[in-house]
Motif scaffolding. Structure first.
Motif, PDB file in Angstrom:
ATOM      1  N   CYS A   1     -48.071 -39.697  16.867  1.00  0.00           N
ATOM      2  CA  CYS A   1     -47.147 -38.815  16.156  1.00  0.00           C
ATOM      3  C   CYS A   1     -47.313 -37.386  16.661  1.00  0.00           C
ATOM      4  O   CYS A   1     -48.424 -36.955  16.960  1.00  0.00           O
ATOM      5  CB  CYS A   1     -47.452 -38.886  14.663  1.00  0.00           C
ATOM      6  SG  CYS A   1     -46.557 -37.652  13.696  1.00  0.00           S
TER       7      CYS A   1
ATOM      8  N   GLY B   1     -46.835 -34.884  14.809  1.00  0.00           N
ATOM      9  CA  GLY B   1     -47.189 -34.031  13.674  1.00  0.00           C
ATOM     10  C   GLY B   1     -48.587 -34.284  13.118  1.00  0.00           C
ATOM     11  O   GLY B   1     -49.092 -33.490  12.336  1.00  0.00           O
ATOM     12  N   CYS B   2     -49.206 -35.419  13.473  1.00  0.00           N
ATOM     13  CA  CYS B   2     -50.536 -35.736  12.940  1.00  0.00           C
ATOM     14  C   CYS B   2     -51.268 -36.639  13.932  1.00  0.00           C
ATOM     15  O   CYS B   2     -50.803 -36.851  15.036  1.00  0.00           O
ATOM     16  CB  CYS B   2     -50.412 -36.420  11.568  1.00  0.00           C
ATOM     17  SG  CYS B   2     -49.816 -38.125  11.653  1.00  0.00           S
TER      18      CYS B   2
ATOM     19  N   CYS C   1     -43.268 -41.977  10.914  1.00  0.00           N
ATOM     20  CA  CYS C   1     -44.709 -41.824  10.832  1.00  0.00           C
ATOM     21  C   CYS C   1     -45.128 -42.024   9.376  1.00  0.00           C
ATOM     22  O   CYS C   1     -44.740 -41.247   8.500  1.00  0.00           O
ATOM     23  CB  CYS C   1     -45.144 -40.442  11.318  1.00  0.00           C
ATOM     24  SG  CYS C   1     -46.899 -40.162  10.989  1.00  0.00           S
TER      25      CYS C   1
ATOM     26  N   CYS D   1     -46.823 -38.756   7.940  1.00  0.00           N
ATOM     27  CA  CYS D   1     -45.987 -37.562   7.767  1.00  0.00           C
ATOM     28  C   CYS D   1     -44.804 -37.813   6.838  1.00  0.00           C
ATOM     29  O   CYS D   1     -44.254 -36.887   6.263  1.00  0.00           O
ATOM     30  CB  CYS D   1     -45.462 -37.071   9.109  1.00  0.00           C
ATOM     31  SG  CYS D   1     -46.736 -36.496  10.232  1.00  0.00           S
TER      32      CYS D   1
HETATM   33 ZN   LIG Z   1     -47.419 -38.110  11.619  1.00  0.00          ZN
END
Ligand SMILES: [Zn+2]
Length: 272
Positions: A246, A248-249, A266, A269
């Protein structure tokens, strides 16, 4: 299926390449894709000039000097290619418009679900367009988006792709917009909070604009009117990225089925 950014890219290309050209002839080896019939279309379009090209939702509209309109839907695998007269035949080429200036507009379509339809006038066009919902980047306001989400308990992703409610968003941009807004694709539309709806509205605009900027996504069949690939597929946020990291994470993108379509998100997220 080509979505708003892909069809918009083709519209811009066609505007540059074929507006002002005269239609000299039309040929096909797939008559069922021409409506109402090859005979009628042939009789009505030969000799007319192309005045402008517009788009609404995933529908392209070629306005002719005679006042008639050719509407084209690319469906799953359609392409519109502008070639020089006599250039080597394209793969899956099923409809050809011969144009002045030694040009050809070729409709190629592997699956043959796409179609070309002749309309008599704007009134007939308006009737067809009335079946589509408002369009992001155009007449879809935040206020209306709120009302649309509040009206149903369907999964938000399924709602985003419902062309009767909102025009132009398909699987790719729905997945990526929901990721940007950190909303699980299976959330009930009418359960979304005010700030989530706002975020999602902005996210939709953002991913569609990115799609247009990168001239569409060519992960499958889509090509622009010159036969070149777009590059949004190199910028997918979650779409087509199952098992990958991902952005974002530290988690991984997962793929589920929702409303019969592969859906990427995800789990960290975009919490349920
Ligand atoms: Zn994520």
């Amino acid at each position: 299926m080509p979505e708003l950014p892909e069809v918009e890219t083709i519209r811009k290309d066609l505007t540059k390449l074929i507006v002002g050209k005269k239609i000299l002839d039309i040929e096909t080896d797939s008559v069922k894709q021409i409506k109402p019939s090859l005979g009628v279309v042939k009789k009505e379009i030969i000799g007319a000039s192309i005045r402008k090209i517009e788009r609404r939702a995933k529908l392209l509209q070629i306005f002719l000097s005679s006042g008639k309109i050719l509407v084209i839907h690319l469906k799953l695998t359609g392409r519109l290619l502008v070639r020089k007269k006599g250039a080597i035949r394209d793969k899956w080429q099923h409809v050809t418009l011969m144009l002045s200036g030694d040009k050809e507009l070729r409709f190629t379509d592997l699956r043959k679900f796409g179609w070309v339809k002749l309309l008599q006038d704007k009134k007939e066009l308006e009737k067809i367009l009335a079946e589509f919902g408002p369009e992001p980047l155009d007449d879809l306001s935040l206020k209306e988006f709120k009302a649309i989400t509040a009206s149903t308990s369907r999964a938000i992703k399924v709602l985003l792709m419902d062309q009767k409610k909102i025009s132009g968003i398909g699987n790719i941009y729905a997945c990526d917009a929901l990721f940007l807004a950190k909303i699980h694709p299976g959330r009930k539309a009418n359960d979304l909070k005010e700030d989530e709806i706002k975020k999602l509205f902005r996210a939709i605009e953002k991913v569609l604009k990115a799609g247009i900027k990168y001239r569409g996504a060519s992960d499958q069949y889509y090509l622009d009117a010159l036969g070149h690939k777009g590059s949004y597929q190199d910028h997918f946020l979650v779409y087509g990225r199952a098992g990958k990291k991902c952005f974002g994470c530290e988690g991984k993108i997962e793929k589920i089925r929702l409303g019969g379509r592969g859906t990427y998100y995800c789990p960290k997220c975009q919490k349920q």
